[in-house]
Design a protein around this motif. Structure first.
Motif, mmCIF file in Angstrom:
data_model
loop_
_atom_site.group_PDB
_atom_site.id
_atom_site.type_symbol
_atom_site.label_atom_id
_atom_site.label_comp_id
_atom_site.label_asym_id
_atom_site.label_seq_id
_atom_site.Cartn_x
_atom_site.Cartn_y
_atom_site.Cartn_z
ATOM 1 N N LEU A 48 0.832 -1.211 0.000
ATOM 2 C CA LEU A 48 0.000 0.000 0.000
ATOM 3 C C LEU A 48 0.863 1.257 0.000
ATOM 4 O O LEU A 48 0.558 2.231 -0.692
ATOM 5 C CB LEU A 48 -0.941 -0.009 1.204
ATOM 6 N N SER A 49 1.954 1.227 0.739
ATOM 7 C CA SER A 49 2.857 2.375 0.785
ATOM 8 C C SER A 49 3.471 2.646 -0.589
ATOM 9 O O SER A 49 3.594 3.796 -1.013
ATOM 10 C CB SER A 49 3.953 2.135 1.824
ATOM 11 N N HIS A 50 3.838 1.583 -1.291
ATOM 12 C CA HIS A 50 4.388 1.759 -2.644
ATOM 13 C C HIS A 50 3.339 2.354 -3.587
ATOM 14 O O HIS A 50 3.659 3.207 -4.422
ATOM 15 C CB HIS A 50 4.952 0.449 -3.180
ATOM 16 N N GLU A 51 2.097 1.910 -3.456
ATOM 17 C CA GLU A 51 1.014 2.473 -4.279
ATOM 18 C C GLU A 51 0.799 3.954 -3.965
ATOM 19 O O GLU A 51 0.620 4.768 -4.873
ATOM 20 C CB GLU A 51 -0.286 1.689 -4.069
ATOM 21 N N VAL A 52 0.806 4.291 -2.675
ATOM 22 C CA VAL A 52 0.657 5.691 -2.274
ATOM 23 C C VAL A 52 1.806 6.512 -2.855
ATOM 24 O O VAL A 52 1.600 7.614 -3.366
ATOM 25 C CB VAL A 52 0.594 5.819 -0.734
ATOM 26 N N GLY A 53 3.004 5.970 -2.797
ATOM 27 C CA GLY A 53 4.161 6.664 -3.362
ATOM 28 C C GLY A 53 3.996 6.950 -4.845
ATOM 29 O O GLY A 53 4.321 8.044 -5.325
ATOM 30 N N LYS A 54 3.480 5.985 -5.586
ATOM 31 C CA LYS A 54 3.241 6.174 -7.023
ATOM 32 C C LYS A 54 2.200 7.272 -7.265
ATOM 33 O O LYS A 54 2.341 8.084 -8.181
ATOM 34 C CB LYS A 54 2.769 4.871 -7.663
ATOM 35 N N MET A 55 1.164 7.280 -6.429
ATOM 36 C CA MET A 55 0.118 8.301 -6.577
ATOM 37 C C MET A 55 0.669 9.697 -6.295
ATOM 38 O O MET A 55 0.393 10.642 -7.040
ATOM 39 C CB MET A 55 -1.056 7.996 -5.654
ATOM 40 N N ILE A 56 1.443 9.816 -5.225
ATOM 41 C CA ILE A 56 2.025 11.118 -4.891
ATOM 42 C C ILE A 56 2.941 11.584 -6.021
ATOM 43 O O ILE A 56 2.891 12.738 -6.443
ATOM 44 C CB ILE A 56 2.785 11.066 -3.547
ATOM 45 N N TYR A 57 3.764 10.677 -6.527
ATOM 46 C CA TYR A 57 4.671 11.024 -7.627
ATOM 47 C C TYR A 57 3.882 11.491 -8.850
ATOM 48 O O TYR A 57 4.238 12.493 -9.488
ATOM 49 C CB TYR A 57 5.552 9.822 -7.990
ATOM 50 N N ALA A 58 2.804 10.788 -9.166
ATOM 51 C CA ALA A 58 1.992 11.158 -10.332
ATOM 52 C C ALA A 58 1.383 12.550 -10.160
ATOM 53 O O ALA A 58 1.358 13.343 -11.110
ATOM 54 C CB ALA A 58 0.891 10.124 -10.563
ATOM 55 N N ILE A 59 0.926 12.845 -8.956
ATOM 56 C CA ILE A 59 0.364 14.178 -8.711
ATOM 57 C C ILE A 59 1.450 15.236 -8.820
ATOM 58 O O ILE A 59 1.240 16.296 -9.424
ATOM 59 C CB ILE A 59 -0.338 14.252 -7.334
ATOM 60 N N LEU A 60 2.614 14.952 -8.273
ATOM 61 C CA LEU A 60 3.721 15.917 -8.379
ATOM 62 C C LEU A 60 4.084 16.166 -9.846
ATOM 63 O O LEU A 60 4.307 17.317 -10.246
ATOM 64 C CB LEU A 60 4.951 15.411 -7.602
ATOM 65 N N GLU A 61 4.132 15.110 -10.630
ATOM 66 C CA GLU A 61 4.459 15.258 -12.056
ATOM 67 C C GLU A 61 3.384 16.058 -12.787
ATOM 68 O O GLU A 61 3.700 16.887 -13.650
ATOM 69 C CB GLU A 61 4.625 13.874 -12.707
ATOM 70 N N SER A 62 2.120 15.839 -12.442
ATOM 71 C CA SER A 62 1.034 16.514 -13.156
ATOM 72 C C SER A 62 0.896 17.983 -12.756
ATOM 73 O O SER A 62 0.227 18.749 -13.443
ATOM 74 C CB SER A 62 -0.295 15.794 -12.920
#
Length: 102
Positions: free
Chosen positions: A85-99
């Motif tokens: 779950l932490s890895h998934e959250v990390g991917k989501m945060i990264y995607a938001i930062l990129e967008s």
């Protein structure tokens, strides 16, 4: 993920209440709290700053999970779930930062 961390740490030994349990719970709660606070800010820059803090807290959770695993604390299946779950959250945060890059 935060709920998974609470479930995991609820099974930690009593002597870890002020150690791993407290550290993991504070870091886990910090992630959605910082995302929420950043969402309420007035600028994209401020939002990104809070996303960065949330990202750091997520890395802290991952580190503490590794320490817990190495010390034999908690159920290994619950640690696996929390890590995933932490890895998934990390991917989501990264995607938001990129967008939200300017």
């Amino acid at each position: 993920m935060t709920v998974a961390i609470y479930r995991l740490t609820g099974k930690f030994p009593r002597e870890e209440v002020y150690g791993r349990t407290s550290q993991l719970r504070r870091a886990a709660v910090s992630i959605p709290s910082n995302i929420a606070e950043g969402t309420g800010r007035l600028s994209t820059g401020e939002y990104r700053q809070f996303l960065g803090i949330a990202r750091g807290s997520n890395f802290e959770v991952q580190t503490q999970l590794e320490v817990a695993r190495a010390l034999g604390l908690g159920d290994s299946d619950l640690i696996d779930k929390a890590e995933s779950l932490s890895h998934e959250v990390g991917k989501m945060i990264y995607a938001i930062l990129e967008s939200t890059k300017e």
